[in-house]
Design an enzyme around this catalytic site. Structure first.
Site, mmCIF file in Angstrom:
data_model
loop_
_atom_site.group_PDB
_atom_site.id
_atom_site.type_symbol
_atom_site.label_atom_id
_atom_site.label_comp_id
_atom_site.label_asym_id
_atom_site.label_seq_id
_atom_site.Cartn_x
_atom_site.Cartn_y
_atom_site.Cartn_z
ATOM 1 N N LYS A 10 0.816 -1.218 0.000
ATOM 2 C CA LYS A 10 0.000 0.000 0.000
ATOM 3 C C LYS A 10 0.854 1.273 0.000
ATOM 4 O O LYS A 10 2.060 1.226 0.270
ATOM 5 C CB LYS A 10 -0.927 -0.030 1.222
ATOM 6 C CG LYS A 10 -1.934 -1.190 1.195
ATOM 7 C CD LYS A 10 -2.934 -1.070 2.349
ATOM 8 C CE LYS A 10 -3.925 -2.219 2.331
ATOM 9 N NZ LYS A 10 -4.975 -2.041 3.382
ATOM 10 N N TYR A 50 -12.332 -2.194 -3.747
ATOM 11 C CA TYR A 50 -12.824 -2.355 -2.372
ATOM 12 C C TYR A 50 -14.339 -2.225 -2.267
ATOM 13 O O TYR A 50 -14.852 -1.939 -1.188
ATOM 14 C CB TYR A 50 -12.153 -1.321 -1.477
ATOM 15 C CG TYR A 50 -10.760 -1.711 -1.017
ATOM 16 C CD1 TYR A 50 -10.553 -2.832 -0.212
ATOM 17 C CD2 TYR A 50 -9.644 -0.949 -1.357
ATOM 18 C CE1 TYR A 50 -9.289 -3.180 0.236
ATOM 19 C CE2 TYR A 50 -8.370 -1.287 -0.916
ATOM 20 C CZ TYR A 50 -8.206 -2.409 -0.121
ATOM 21 O OH TYR A 50 -6.956 -2.763 0.330
ATOM 22 N N PHE A 58 -15.393 3.582 6.938
ATOM 23 C CA PHE A 58 -14.035 3.961 6.530
ATOM 24 C C PHE A 58 -13.827 3.893 5.012
ATOM 25 O O PHE A 58 -12.725 4.122 4.526
ATOM 26 C CB PHE A 58 -12.991 3.088 7.242
ATOM 27 C CG PHE A 58 -13.182 1.600 7.042
ATOM 28 C CD1 PHE A 58 -12.753 0.967 5.878
ATOM 29 C CD2 PHE A 58 -13.780 0.824 8.025
ATOM 30 C CE1 PHE A 58 -12.920 -0.393 5.690
ATOM 31 C CE2 PHE A 58 -13.958 -0.548 7.853
ATOM 32 C CZ PHE A 58 -13.531 -1.156 6.681
ATOM 33 N N ARG A 86 -1.518 -14.351 4.947
ATOM 34 C CA ARG A 86 -2.211 -13.660 6.039
ATOM 35 C C ARG A 86 -1.414 -13.770 7.344
ATOM 36 O O ARG A 86 -1.403 -12.835 8.149
ATOM 37 C CB ARG A 86 -3.638 -14.180 6.179
ATOM 38 C CG ARG A 86 -4.463 -13.795 4.945
ATOM 39 C CD ARG A 86 -5.875 -14.296 4.976
ATOM 40 N NE ARG A 86 -6.709 -13.585 5.932
ATOM 41 C CZ ARG A 86 -7.223 -12.367 5.708
ATOM 42 N NH1 ARG A 86 -6.969 -11.717 4.590
ATOM 43 N NH2 ARG A 86 -7.979 -11.796 6.622
ATOM 44 N N ASN A 113 -2.032 0.311 6.723
ATOM 45 C CA ASN A 113 -1.508 -0.944 7.282
ATOM 46 C C ASN A 113 -0.616 -1.722 6.303
ATOM 47 O O ASN A 113 -0.476 -2.940 6.414
ATOM 48 C CB ASN A 113 -2.643 -1.802 7.852
ATOM 49 C CG ASN A 113 -3.611 -2.291 6.796
ATOM 50 O OD1 ASN A 113 -3.527 -1.872 5.647
ATOM 51 N ND2 ASN A 113 -4.513 -3.176 7.173
ATOM 52 N N HIS A 116 -2.225 -5.475 1.680
ATOM 53 C CA HIS A 116 -3.513 -6.156 1.565
ATOM 54 C C HIS A 116 -3.246 -7.572 1.076
ATOM 55 O O HIS A 116 -2.349 -7.788 0.273
ATOM 56 C CB HIS A 116 -4.421 -5.460 0.533
ATOM 57 C CG HIS A 116 -5.599 -6.302 0.119
ATOM 58 N ND1 HIS A 116 -6.744 -6.357 0.865
ATOM 59 C CD2 HIS A 116 -5.764 -7.162 -0.919
ATOM 60 C CE1 HIS A 116 -7.586 -7.213 0.281
ATOM 61 N NE2 HIS A 116 -7.012 -7.712 -0.799
ATOM 62 N N GLU A 127 -9.561 -11.136 -7.297
ATOM 63 C CA GLU A 127 -8.629 -10.020 -7.117
ATOM 64 C C GLU A 127 -7.431 -10.139 -8.072
ATOM 65 O O GLU A 127 -6.938 -9.129 -8.569
ATOM 66 C CB GLU A 127 -8.165 -9.966 -5.661
ATOM 67 C CG GLU A 127 -9.295 -9.535 -4.720
ATOM 68 C CD GLU A 127 -8.880 -9.455 -3.260
ATOM 69 O OE1 GLU A 127 -9.719 -9.062 -2.440
ATOM 70 O OE2 GLU A 127 -7.712 -9.780 -2.927
#
Ligand code: CMP
Length: 139
Positions: A10, A50, A58, A86, A113, A116, A127
Protein backbone atom coordinates in the site's frame (compact mmCIF):
# COMPACT_ATOMS: atom_id res chain seq x y z
CA UNK A 1 -2.25 -27.32 -2.12
CA UNK A 2 -0.31 -24.80 -4.18
CA UNK A 3 -2.36 -21.59 -4.27
CA UNK A 4 -2.06 -18.07 -5.60
CA UNK A 5 -3.09 -14.95 -3.72
CA UNK A 6 -3.28 -11.26 -4.56
CA UNK A 7 -1.12 -8.93 -2.50
CA UNK A 8 -0.94 -5.14 -2.52
CA UNK A 9 1.90 -3.15 -0.99
CA UNK A 10 0.00 0.00 0.00
CA UNK A 11 0.96 3.69 -0.38
CA UNK A 12 2.22 4.09 3.20
CA UNK A 13 4.81 1.39 2.47
CA UNK A 14 5.81 2.33 -1.09
CA UNK A 15 6.27 5.94 0.12
CA UNK A 16 8.71 4.77 2.81
CA UNK A 17 10.72 2.59 0.37
CA UNK A 18 9.65 -0.64 2.09
CA UNK A 19 8.86 -2.71 -1.04
CA UNK A 20 12.08 -4.73 -0.83
CA UNK A 21 11.84 -5.37 2.92
CA UNK A 22 8.23 -6.53 2.54
CA UNK A 23 9.09 -8.76 -0.43
CA UNK A 24 11.90 -10.32 1.63
CA UNK A 25 9.33 -11.37 4.25
CA UNK A 26 7.19 -13.02 1.57
CA UNK A 27 10.17 -14.83 0.06
CA UNK A 28 11.56 -15.89 3.44
CA UNK A 29 8.16 -17.47 4.18
CA UNK A 30 8.36 -19.52 0.96
CA UNK A 31 5.99 -17.38 -1.09
CA UNK A 32 7.09 -16.84 -4.70
CA UNK A 33 6.34 -13.51 -6.40
CA UNK A 34 5.02 -14.74 -9.77
CA UNK A 35 3.74 -11.34 -10.97
CA UNK A 36 4.35 -7.81 -9.80
CA UNK A 37 3.76 -4.26 -11.01
CA UNK A 38 3.80 -0.75 -9.59
CA UNK A 39 0.69 1.25 -10.47
CA UNK A 40 -1.10 4.40 -9.33
CA UNK A 41 -4.80 3.58 -8.85
CA UNK A 42 -7.45 6.16 -9.71
CA UNK A 43 -10.08 6.76 -7.03
CA UNK A 44 -12.58 4.92 -9.28
CA UNK A 45 -10.30 1.87 -9.55
CA UNK A 46 -9.59 1.82 -5.80
CA UNK A 47 -13.32 2.16 -5.12
CA UNK A 48 -14.09 -0.73 -7.43
CA UNK A 49 -11.43 -2.98 -5.88
CA UNK A 50 -12.82 -2.36 -2.37
CA UNK A 51 -16.51 -2.22 -3.39
CA UNK A 52 -17.30 -5.00 -0.87
CA UNK A 53 -16.59 -2.40 1.86
CA UNK A 54 -18.70 0.39 0.28
CA UNK A 55 -21.12 0.65 3.21
CA UNK A 56 -18.41 0.75 5.87
CA UNK A 57 -17.71 4.08 7.59
CA UNK A 58 -14.04 3.96 6.53
CA UNK A 59 -14.72 3.37 2.80
CA UNK A 60 -14.12 6.96 1.67
CA UNK A 61 -10.90 7.22 3.63
CA UNK A 62 -9.75 3.80 2.36
CA UNK A 63 -10.35 4.72 -1.30
CA UNK A 64 -8.66 8.11 -0.94
CA UNK A 65 -5.63 6.50 0.73
CA UNK A 66 -5.27 3.71 -1.85
CA UNK A 67 -5.35 6.27 -4.69
CA UNK A 68 -3.02 8.74 -2.94
CA UNK A 69 0.30 7.35 -4.19
CA UNK A 70 1.57 4.29 -6.10
CA UNK A 71 1.00 0.74 -4.91
CA UNK A 72 2.72 -2.51 -5.87
CA UNK A 73 0.25 -5.22 -6.85
CA UNK A 74 1.57 -8.76 -6.94
CA UNK A 75 0.61 -12.41 -7.11
CA UNK A 76 2.19 -14.69 -4.52
CA UNK A 77 2.31 -18.43 -5.09
CA UNK A 78 3.05 -21.28 -2.71
CA UNK A 79 1.73 -24.02 -0.48
CA UNK A 80 -1.37 -22.63 1.27
CA UNK A 81 -0.43 -19.19 -0.06
CA UNK A 82 -3.64 -17.46 1.02
CA UNK A 83 -3.36 -18.41 4.69
CA UNK A 84 0.42 -18.17 4.71
CA UNK A 85 0.30 -14.63 3.36
CA UNK A 86 -2.21 -13.66 6.04
CA UNK A 87 0.18 -15.02 8.69
CA UNK A 88 3.09 -13.06 7.24
CA UNK A 89 0.97 -9.88 7.08
CA UNK A 90 -0.31 -10.13 10.67
CA UNK A 91 -3.59 -8.73 12.04
CA UNK A 92 -5.34 -5.89 10.15
CA UNK A 93 -4.72 -3.57 13.10
CA UNK A 94 -0.94 -3.38 13.68
CA UNK A 95 -1.57 -2.93 17.40
CA UNK A 96 -2.86 -6.52 17.41
CA UNK A 97 -0.27 -7.99 15.02
CA UNK A 98 2.23 -10.63 16.16
CA UNK A 99 5.95 -9.91 16.38
CA UNK A 100 7.82 -10.31 13.10
CA UNK A 101 4.78 -9.75 10.89
CA UNK A 102 4.75 -7.08 8.19
CA UNK A 103 2.07 -5.03 9.92
CA UNK A 104 3.78 -5.23 13.33
CA UNK A 105 7.09 -4.13 11.85
CA UNK A 106 5.92 -1.55 9.31
CA UNK A 107 2.23 -0.54 9.50
CA UNK A 108 1.27 2.90 10.78
CA UNK A 109 -2.40 2.35 11.68
CA UNK A 110 -5.42 0.14 10.86
CA UNK A 111 -5.96 2.23 7.72
CA UNK A 112 -2.33 2.70 6.68
CA UNK A 113 -1.51 -0.94 7.28
CA UNK A 114 1.12 -1.47 4.55
CA UNK A 115 -0.33 -4.54 2.81
CA UNK A 116 -3.51 -6.16 1.56
CA UNK A 117 -3.95 -9.89 1.01
CA UNK A 118 -6.86 -11.94 -0.36
CA UNK A 119 -8.90 -13.65 2.34
CA UNK A 120 -10.18 -16.79 0.55
CA UNK A 121 -9.74 -18.79 -2.68
CA UNK A 122 -12.72 -17.18 -4.46
CA UNK A 123 -11.65 -13.61 -3.61
CA UNK A 124 -8.04 -14.44 -4.56
CA UNK A 125 -9.22 -15.51 -8.01
CA UNK A 126 -11.30 -12.36 -8.46
CA UNK A 127 -8.63 -10.02 -7.12
CA UNK A 128 -5.88 -11.55 -9.30
CA UNK A 129 -8.11 -11.16 -12.37
CA UNK A 130 -8.81 -7.53 -11.39
CA UNK A 131 -5.12 -6.62 -11.88
CA UNK A 132 -3.48 -9.29 -14.05
CA UNK A 133 -4.07 -11.14 -17.30
CA UNK A 134 -3.09 -14.80 -17.57
CA UNK A 135 -0.09 -13.82 -19.73
CA UNK A 136 1.38 -11.79 -16.85
CA UNK A 137 1.50 -14.74 -14.43
CA UNK A 138 4.86 -16.46 -14.68
CA UNK A 139 4.83 -19.45 -12.35
P1 CMP B 1 -7.40 -4.65 3.74
O1 CMP B 1 -6.96 -6.02 4.05
O2 CMP B 1 -6.77 -3.97 2.60
O3 CMP B 1 -8.98 -4.65 3.51
C1 CMP B 1 -9.82 -3.57 3.84
C2 CMP B 1 -9.08 -2.46 4.50
O4 CMP B 1 -9.89 -1.51 5.17
C3 CMP B 1 -8.19 -3.00 5.58
O5 CMP B 1 -7.14 -3.73 5.03
C4 CMP B 1 -7.82 -1.74 6.33
O6 CMP B 1 -6.68 -1.10 5.81
C5 CMP B 1 -9.03 -0.87 6.11
N1 CMP B 1 -9.71 -0.70 7.36
C6 CMP B 1 -10.28 -1.65 8.12
N2 CMP B 1 -10.79 -1.09 9.23
C7 CMP B 1 -10.54 0.23 9.17
C8 CMP B 1 -10.81 1.32 10.01
N3 CMP B 1 -11.45 1.16 11.16
N4 CMP B 1 -10.39 2.54 9.61
C9 CMP B 1 -9.74 2.70 8.43
N5 CMP B 1 -9.46 1.68 7.59
C10 CMP B 1 -9.85 0.47 7.96
Amino acid sequence: AIERTLSIIKPDATRRNLTGKINAKFEDAGLRIVAQKRIHLSPAQAGQFYVVHKDRPFYGELVEFMASEPVVVQVLEGENAIAKNREVMGATNPAQADAGTIRKDFALSVGENSVHGSDAPETAKEEIAFFFSGLELVG
